[in-house]
Design a protein around this motif. Structure first.
Motif, short mmCIF file in Angstrom:
data_model
loop_
_atom_site.label_atom_id
_atom_site.label_comp_id
_atom_site.label_asym_id
_atom_site.label_seq_id
_atom_site.Cartn_x
_atom_site.Cartn_y
_atom_site.Cartn_z
N SER A 89 -45.51 65.34 13.55
CA SER A 89 -45.30 65.89 12.33
C SER A 89 -44.69 67.27 12.34
CB SER A 89 -46.69 66.04 11.55
OG SER A 89 -46.98 64.64 11.49
N PRO A 90 -43.41 67.44 13.05
CA PRO A 90 -42.56 68.47 13.42
C PRO A 90 -42.38 69.32 12.04
CG PRO A 90 -41.16 66.87 13.98
CD PRO A 90 -42.48 66.05 13.45
N GLU A 91 -42.50 70.40 11.81
CA GLU A 91 -41.94 71.25 10.55
C GLU A 91 -40.65 71.67 10.40
OE1 GLU A 91 -44.05 71.76 8.30
OE2 GLU A 91 -45.54 71.12 9.12
N GLY A 92 -39.99 71.87 11.57
CA GLY A 92 -38.38 71.92 11.69
C GLY A 92 -37.55 70.80 10.95
N ASP A 93 -36.61 71.16 10.59
CA ASP A 93 -35.50 70.40 10.01
C ASP A 93 -35.12 69.39 11.12
OD1 ASP A 93 -36.33 70.79 7.34
OD2 ASP A 93 -34.56 72.36 6.95
N HIS A 94 -34.62 70.05 12.46
CA HIS A 94 -33.63 69.29 13.15
C HIS A 94 -34.55 68.62 14.45
CE1 HIS A 94 -31.20 73.03 11.64
NE2 HIS A 94 -30.90 71.73 10.85
N TYR A 95 -35.79 68.53 14.35
CA TYR A 95 -36.53 67.69 15.50
C TYR A 95 -36.18 66.36 15.34
CZ TYR A 95 -39.41 71.80 16.93
OH TYR A 95 -39.72 72.89 17.41
N ILE A 96 -36.20 65.69 16.38
CA ILE A 96 -35.84 64.23 16.47
C ILE A 96 -37.10 63.45 15.82
CG2 ILE A 96 -35.31 62.11 18.14
CD1 ILE A 96 -32.83 63.98 17.63
N THR A 97 -36.71 62.34 15.03
CA THR A 97 -37.85 61.50 14.59
C THR A 97 -37.52 60.17 15.16
OG1 THR A 97 -36.48 60.63 12.66
CG2 THR A 97 -37.96 62.59 12.34
N ARG A 98 -38.35 59.09 14.91
CA ARG A 98 -37.98 57.86 15.68
C ARG A 98 -36.57 57.26 14.93
NH1 ARG A 98 -39.59 56.00 20.21
NH2 ARG A 98 -41.69 57.09 19.78
N LEU A 99 -36.39 57.58 13.61
CA LEU A 99 -35.25 57.03 13.15
C LEU A 99 -33.99 57.85 13.72
CD1 LEU A 99 -33.51 55.47 10.83
CD2 LEU A 99 -34.09 57.48 9.40
N THR A 100 -33.98 59.13 13.87
CA THR A 100 -32.60 59.80 14.38
C THR A 100 -32.82 59.27 15.96
OG1 THR A 100 -34.12 61.65 14.73
CG2 THR A 100 -32.56 61.50 13.00
N HIS A 101 -33.76 58.96 16.86
CA HIS A 101 -33.54 58.50 17.85
C HIS A 101 -32.97 57.08 18.12
CE1 HIS A 101 -34.68 56.55 21.89
NE2 HIS A 101 -35.31 55.76 21.33
N THR A 102 -33.41 56.18 17.00
CA THR A 102 -32.79 54.90 16.78
C THR A 102 -31.36 54.97 16.73
OG1 THR A 102 -34.67 54.02 16.30
CG2 THR A 102 -32.91 52.86 15.46
N LEU A 103 -30.88 55.82 15.82
CA LEU A 103 -29.38 55.89 15.37
C LEU A 103 -28.68 56.57 16.75
CD1 LEU A 103 -29.66 57.54 11.98
CD2 LEU A 103 -29.24 55.24 12.55
N ASP A 104 -29.45 57.33 17.51
CA ASP A 104 -28.70 58.05 18.64
C ASP A 104 -28.64 56.88 19.70
OD1 ASP A 104 -28.56 60.43 18.01
OD2 ASP A 104 -30.27 61.09 19.43
N VAL A 105 -29.46 56.15 19.89
CA VAL A 105 -29.35 54.70 20.85
C VAL A 105 -28.47 53.67 20.39
CG1 VAL A 105 -30.62 52.80 21.70
CG2 VAL A 105 -31.59 54.88 21.49
N ALA A 106 -28.28 53.54 18.78
CA ALA A 106 -27.26 52.66 18.49
C ALA A 106 -25.81 53.12 18.72
CB ALA A 106 -27.33 52.46 17.06
N GLN A 107 -25.80 54.38 18.65
CA GLN A 107 -24.45 55.12 18.94
C GLN A 107 -24.10 54.82 20.51
OE1 GLN A 107 -21.90 56.12 17.35
NE2 GLN A 107 -20.59 56.97 18.95
N ILE A 108 -24.97 55.16 21.29
CA ILE A 108 -24.57 55.09 22.72
C ILE A 108 -24.24 53.80 23.14
CG2 ILE A 108 -25.59 55.78 24.90
CD1 ILE A 108 -26.92 57.80 23.83
N ALA A 109 -25.23 52.81 22.63
CA ALA A 109 -25.19 51.22 23.04
C ALA A 109 -23.85 50.93 22.69
CB ALA A 109 -26.36 50.60 22.31
N ARG A 110 -23.28 51.30 21.34
CA ARG A 110 -22.06 50.78 20.88
C ARG A 110 -20.87 51.37 22.06
NH1 ARG A 110 -20.96 48.30 15.08
NH2 ARG A 110 -19.24 48.29 16.10
N SER A 111 -20.93 52.63 22.18
CA SER A 111 -20.06 53.15 23.07
C SER A 111 -19.97 52.47 24.42
CB SER A 111 -20.31 54.54 23.47
OG SER A 111 -20.32 55.38 22.17
#
Length: 343
Positions: free
Chosen positions: A67-89
């Motif tokens: 439950s991070p308070e900062g706006d820029h910490y990675i969540t499970r969703l942003t991790h998933t989007l990272d994985v999708a981007q790298i997998a497509r590459s």
């Protein structure tokens, strides 16, 4: 409409590797259904995952820091989007099916628990060794989503979701792209989060690792993708060259010793363990409190009370788990309507 799909088939047939899983042909689903006139089967699977409730909940599930308070910490969703981007590459540079890789990547963590891998370890212990997030992710798309009907995805996507971990044995190279992308993503964005949290500074990363992988997440990700391309193109494999692979594993071990297993992170894990343990035991003794949408699967083969409770708790976001714990265990004040208050 059909011309668009046929054109995709033609492009894949002309440009994709002989080792790619192509969109044309029959891809087995759990239940027969009429094919989409415009989208390929894998494009359709990707869209179903994006629009499902489990995908939406990823935005409020922990990656590393609870439950991070900062706006820029990675969540499970942003991790998933990272994985999708790298997998497509990776799929693109190896001439594999990008749509299949993306669908697997978007679904690979749908079964993850609240409080990240700490929550996974806790639920696994509470259930007697019956919980793994990759297996649960496949259960989500096959059984739990869409009011118990499942998403009816293709076999290739379901297989890739379950086998995305390093020790998995997926049937397609596209799924192997996701497996590599998952490790590339979480090592690098977890470093950035640890720096934001003040646990690490850039100088802490061993120089021998930086000399191989690069200084900064963008350079390290580029090194990993380039290595896989150079080492695997034209082969029935998705692997890094041995030097980069060893440096990546050394970086992963460094993260475990200096971030994932540190006193700061462990202290929060102990809180999560107490909370999830109390909730798990409460639902065991008050099974009627589990929502009916989860209990409907009791008649399924190999499904019992523990399975249902694990389904429910693992579906929770961090925020919902905390709210549910407070609702069950934290006393609430009484409001007496006949009291008169004057100012």
């Amino acid at each position: 409409m059909e011309q668009l799909k046929l054109r995709t088939y033609e492009i894949e047939d002309k440009f994709l590797s002989e080792f790619a899983c192509k969109s044309a042909g029959e891809h087995k689903r759990q239940r027969p259904e009429e094919p989409c006139r415009m989208r390929t089967d894998f494009q359709r699977d990707r869209d179903r995952i994006i629009y499902c409730n489990s995908f939406r909940r990823l935005k409020n599930k922990t990656q590393v820091f609870f439950s991070p308070e900062g706006d820029h910490y990675i969540t499970r969703l942003t991790h998933t989007l990272d994985v999708a981007q790298i997998a497509r590459s990776l799929a693109r540079c190896l001439a594999l099916n990008e749509d299949l890789a993306e669908a697997i990547a978007l679904g690979h963590d749908l079964g993850h628990t609240p409080f990240g891998h700490s929550g996974e370890r806790i639920l696994n212990n509470l259930s007697g060794g019956r919980f793994k997030h990759n297996v649960q992710s496949r259960r989500v798309v096959e059984v739990l989503e869409k009011d118990g009907e499942g998403l009816n995805l293709t076999y290739e996507v379901r297989d890739g979701i379950e086998n995305h971990k390093k020790d998995g044995n997926p049937k397609t190279l596209e799924a192997r792209c996701v497996s590599q992308a998952d490790r590339i993503a979480y090592i690098n964005h977890d470093i950035e989060d640890a720096m934001r949290a003040g646990i690490l500074c850039r100088e802490d990363i061993p120089r021998d690792i930086i000399e191989v992988l690069g200084d900064g997440s963008g350079k390290r990700i580029n090194t990993a993708i380039s290595s896989i391309y150079s080492y695997s193109y034209g082969r029935n494999a998705v692997e890094m060259d041995p030097v980069v692979d060893k440096a990546s594993e050394d970086l992963r071990n460094f993260m475990f010793n200096n971030v994932y297993l540190t006193r700061t992170v462990r202290a929060e894990e102990e809180k999560a363990e107490r909370m999830l343990t109390e909730m798990f035991n409460y639902y065991k003794h008050h099974f009627d409190a589990v929502p009916a949408e989860y209990k409907k699967h009791l008649s399924d083969k190999d499904c019992d009370d523990v399975t249902v409770i694990v389904d429910y708790i693992s579906s929770m976001t961090d925020r919902y788990a905390i709210c549910e714990f407070n609702r069950i265990f934290v006393p609430h004040g009484w409001l007496f309507m006949d009291e008169k208050h004057t100012v």
